[in-house]
Design a protein around this motif. Structure first.
Motif, PDB file in Angstrom:
ATOM      1  N   ARG A 275      41.936  -3.144 -26.336  1.00 17.65           N
ATOM      2  CA  ARG A 275      41.296  -2.473 -25.198  1.00 17.65           C
ATOM      3  C   ARG A 275      42.002  -2.816 -23.889  1.00 17.65           C
ATOM      4  O   ARG A 275      42.053  -1.989 -22.968  1.00 17.65           O
ATOM      5  CB  ARG A 275      39.814  -2.846 -25.142  1.00 17.65           C
ATOM      6  N   TYR A 278      45.211  -0.701 -23.947  1.00 16.71           N
ATOM      7  CA  TYR A 278      44.870   0.732 -23.914  1.00 16.71           C
ATOM      8  C   TYR A 278      43.404   0.864 -23.506  1.00 16.71           C
ATOM      9  O   TYR A 278      42.514   0.907 -24.359  1.00 16.71           O
ATOM     10  CB  TYR A 278      45.103   1.375 -25.285  1.00 16.71           C
ATOM     11  N   ARG A 280      41.717   3.213 -22.614  1.00 10.69           N
ATOM     12  CA  ARG A 280      41.122   4.371 -23.280  1.00 10.69           C
ATOM     13  C   ARG A 280      42.166   4.923 -24.252  1.00 10.69           C
ATOM     14  O   ARG A 280      43.357   4.655 -24.118  1.00 10.69           O
ATOM     15  CB  ARG A 280      40.702   5.448 -22.278  1.00 10.69           C
ATOM     16  N   ILE A 281      41.702   5.688 -25.209  1.00 13.44           N
ATOM     17  CA  ILE A 281      42.596   6.329 -26.168  1.00 13.44           C
ATOM     18  C   ILE A 281      42.808   7.793 -25.793  1.00 13.44           C
ATOM     19  O   ILE A 281      43.928   8.277 -25.721  1.00 13.44           O
ATOM     20  CB  ILE A 281      42.029   6.205 -27.602  1.00 13.44           C
ATOM     21  N   ASN A 284      45.419   9.013 -23.002  1.00 13.47           N
ATOM     22  CA  ASN A 284      46.190   7.871 -22.515  1.00 13.47           C
ATOM     23  C   ASN A 284      47.678   8.106 -22.791  1.00 13.47           C
ATOM     24  O   ASN A 284      48.106   8.180 -23.943  1.00 13.47           O
ATOM     25  CB  ASN A 284      45.722   6.590 -23.219  1.00 13.47           C
ATOM     26  N   ARG A 315      36.060  -0.439 -34.824  1.00 12.97           N
ATOM     27  CA  ARG A 315      36.942   0.389 -34.005  1.00 12.97           C
ATOM     28  C   ARG A 315      37.097  -0.235 -32.622  1.00 12.97           C
ATOM     29  O   ARG A 315      36.150  -0.795 -32.066  1.00 12.97           O
ATOM     30  CB  ARG A 315      36.407   1.808 -33.904  1.00 12.97           C
ATOM     31  N   SER A 316      38.284  -0.083 -32.072  1.00 12.01           N
ATOM     32  CA  SER A 316      38.551  -0.688 -30.770  1.00 12.01           C
ATOM     33  C   SER A 316      37.861   0.053 -29.636  1.00 12.01           C
ATOM     34  O   SER A 316      37.552  -0.533 -28.597  1.00 12.01           O
ATOM     35  CB  SER A 316      40.065  -0.717 -30.513  1.00 12.01           C
ATOM     36  N   HIS A 317      37.623   1.357 -29.790  1.00 12.64           N
ATOM     37  CA  HIS A 317      37.058   2.178 -28.732  1.00 12.64           C
ATOM     38  C   HIS A 317      35.988   3.105 -29.313  1.00 12.64           C
ATOM     39  O   HIS A 317      36.107   3.561 -30.454  1.00 12.64           O
ATOM     40  CB  HIS A 317      38.140   3.039 -28.066  1.00 12.64           C
ATOM     41  N   ASP A 318      34.993   3.380 -28.509  1.00  8.00           N
ATOM     42  CA  ASP A 318      33.932   4.312 -28.913  1.00  8.00           C
ATOM     43  C   ASP A 318      34.316   5.709 -28.427  1.00  8.00           C
ATOM     44  O   ASP A 318      33.717   6.245 -27.498  1.00  8.00           O
ATOM     45  CB  ASP A 318      32.588   3.859 -28.337  1.00  8.00           C
ATOM     46  N   GLU A 319      35.330   6.274 -29.047  1.00 11.12           N
ATOM     47  CA  GLU A 319      35.827   7.584 -28.645  1.00 11.12           C
ATOM     48  C   GLU A 319      36.112   8.415 -29.885  1.00 11.12           C
ATOM     49  O   GLU A 319      36.296   7.886 -30.985  1.00 11.12           O
ATOM     50  CB  GLU A 319      37.131   7.462 -27.841  1.00 11.12           C
ATOM     51  N   VAL A 327      41.883   6.407 -33.062  1.00 14.20           N
ATOM     52  CA  VAL A 327      41.329   5.164 -32.525  1.00 14.20           C
ATOM     53  C   VAL A 327      41.683   4.009 -33.454  1.00 14.20           C
ATOM     54  O   VAL A 327      41.436   4.084 -34.660  1.00 14.20           O
ATOM     55  CB  VAL A 327      39.799   5.275 -32.364  1.00 14.20           C
TER      56      VAL A 327
END
Length: 469
Positions: A275, A278, A280-281, A284, A315-319, A327
């Motif tokens: 995070r 990056y 955001r994914i 980016n 997961r690294s991001h909630d996207e 992700v």
């Protein structure tokens, strides 16, 4: 096979073969000029190549292309230029006492016409880095780049044609049928970078012509984390090594072996580092897409298969990106029979396997095929040395990931299922050369004493030799 295709490939090979026959040992000046033109081509078209790679991937971080594809080729060519005269020079080697005053010399000759089959993940670097070695060694070069990066492949074909005569170096584009026909040509050496299954087919095709091959393949490259490691530093370097080019790197860490009590804290540190690098994914510019829809779907399938078998997906991001950016995800408690633990991942997924004793980690690595790379993180030099002694891998980086790939004074190559042969620096020069031994006899040689008719003199001399060698 299509007749026009056969004719196209035959003409390209024949032109280079004739050029080689007319100049079997290019001078230092000729080879230097070719390397300088390759450097100039790379510098002139670096931005255009980065743009083409971004087009092929859907999105590729410009900085990753400039570092991993453009800088590395230029750096490798400059390294060769600085050492070319020394590499070309015939070398005196030791002559046994009983053959003196004769002498032994090792002479390096170009092999002839070299074929290079390059993949899609680093489309310029993995075409031109072996070409640097082949040109330095005095060869002619034909390149078949991947059909999965059409914009980059077409650009390479155009710029190579601008800077080189077709009998020096030429790029041949086309689909998988072209690639198959290309590997069946009677090259003097065939260099392939790609997957292990395709590598087997390439080796079989080359064997029909007794063409020697260098196979740069892949496999499941492990990272072993020792209890003595610096957790923060380890997490940062693992996150970088895994997510560079979105994990689409042959030497990316494929899975981690971690002391069980460290699995949770290290996992959280890795996610935090992902995070940080990056934020955001989605959208980016620093984060690269998965190269093709097929590979994206395959990676999604690996996640689903692991989750269906009981793995935890962190997961690294909630996207949920609406393009081919994927992700990053850590996979914990993954059953060994899950597909993600059987196949090379080649994407931003990282399984983590816990162990109690180092013996378990070593046994896990040694049960599988020998990997292209192995990583070890820790400060305990005795444990490090033990891991190095008791495992096989094509190459190793200690306390970091992937950087052994950039060492031009070290050979790069696989072992077993991860490849055969090596290149980079002088190792590449030697791969594309025939090291021809010359034994230069002296007029004062005593070897006539071993000529028939045999008798007592022969027996005495042979007995004496046994005492001195």
């Amino acid at each position: 096979m299509d007749t026009a295709l056969q004719e196209r490939l035959h003409l390209a090979l024949t032109a280079q073969r004739r050029a080689y026959e007319a100049e079997r040992m290019p001078t230092y000046e000729v080879r230097r000029d070719r390397l300088q033109r390759l450097i100039a081509m790379t510098q002139k078209h670096g931005d255009a190549l980065a743009a083409a790679m971004a087009q092929d991937f859907g999105h590729r971080a410009r900085q990753e292309s400039l570092l991993a594809d453009i800088f590395t080729v230029e750096s490798g060519a400059r390294h060769a230029l600085k050492r070319l005269r020394r590499w070309m020079k015939p070398r005196r080697v030791e002559t046994p006492l009983h053959f003196l005053p004769a002498r032994n010399v090792l002479m390096r000759q170009p092999l002839g016409v070299v074929g290079i089959v390059s993949p899609w993940n680093y489309p310029y670097y993995l075409a031109m880095e072996p070409a640097v070695a082949a040109l330095a060694a005095g060869n002619r070069v034909l390149i078949k780049p991947s059909e999965l990066t059409p914009a980059t492949s077409e650009l390479m074909a155009r710029i190579v044609a601008e800077h080189f005569q077709p009998e020096e170096m030429q790029v041949i584009t086309g689909d998988a049928e072209v690639g198959k026909a290309f590997t069946e040509l009677p090259f003097d050496h065939l260099f392939f970078t790609g997957s292990t299954p395709v590598g087997r087919l390439v080796a079989q095709a080359a064997a029909k012509n007794l063409t020697p091959v260098t196979l740069e393949l892949g496999g499941k490259s492990p990272a072993i984390v020792d209890r003595s490691c610096n957790v923060e530093l380890t997490a940062s370097r693992l996150a970088f090594g895994k997510l560079f080019n979105a994990g689409q790197t042959c030497v990316a860490p494929d899975y981690l072996l971690v002391p069980k009590e460290m699995v949770e804290p290290l996992s959280q540190k890795i996610l935090a580092e992902m995070r940080r690098m990056y934020p955001r994914i989605t959208g980016n510019a620093d984060y690269t897409s998965v190269a093709t829809p097929r590979h994206h779907a395959r990676l999604q399938g690996l996640i689903k298969d692991a989750a269906d078998r009981g793995a935890r997906v962190l997961r690294s991001h909630d996207e949920q990106p609406d393009d081919r950016r994927l992700v990053p995800a850590l996979l914990l408690d993954v059953p060994l029979e899950a597909t993600v633990m059987q196949e090379e991942i080649f994407g931003p997924l990282l399984p983590i396997v816990g162990y109690d004793k180092v013996d378990e980690a070593l046994a896990h690595v040694n049960r599988g095929d020998r990997p292209l790379a192995l990583y070890w993180f820790g400060q305990d030099s005795a444990e490090r040395d033990r891991v190095m002694r008791e495992t096989h891998a094509g190459g190793v980086t200690v306390n970091d990931c992937i950087w052994h790939l950039g060492q031009e004074e070290q050979p790069f190559g696989g072992v077993g299922a991860s490849g055969m042969g090596s290149y980079h620096g002088e190792w590449g020069f030697r791969t594309f050369s025939k090291e021809k031994p010359l034994f230069i006899q002296s007029r004062f040689a005593g070897t006539n004493l071993f000529q028939p008719p045999y008798g007592a003199t022969f027996e005495r001399l042979l007995s004496l030799l046994k005492k001195v060698v």
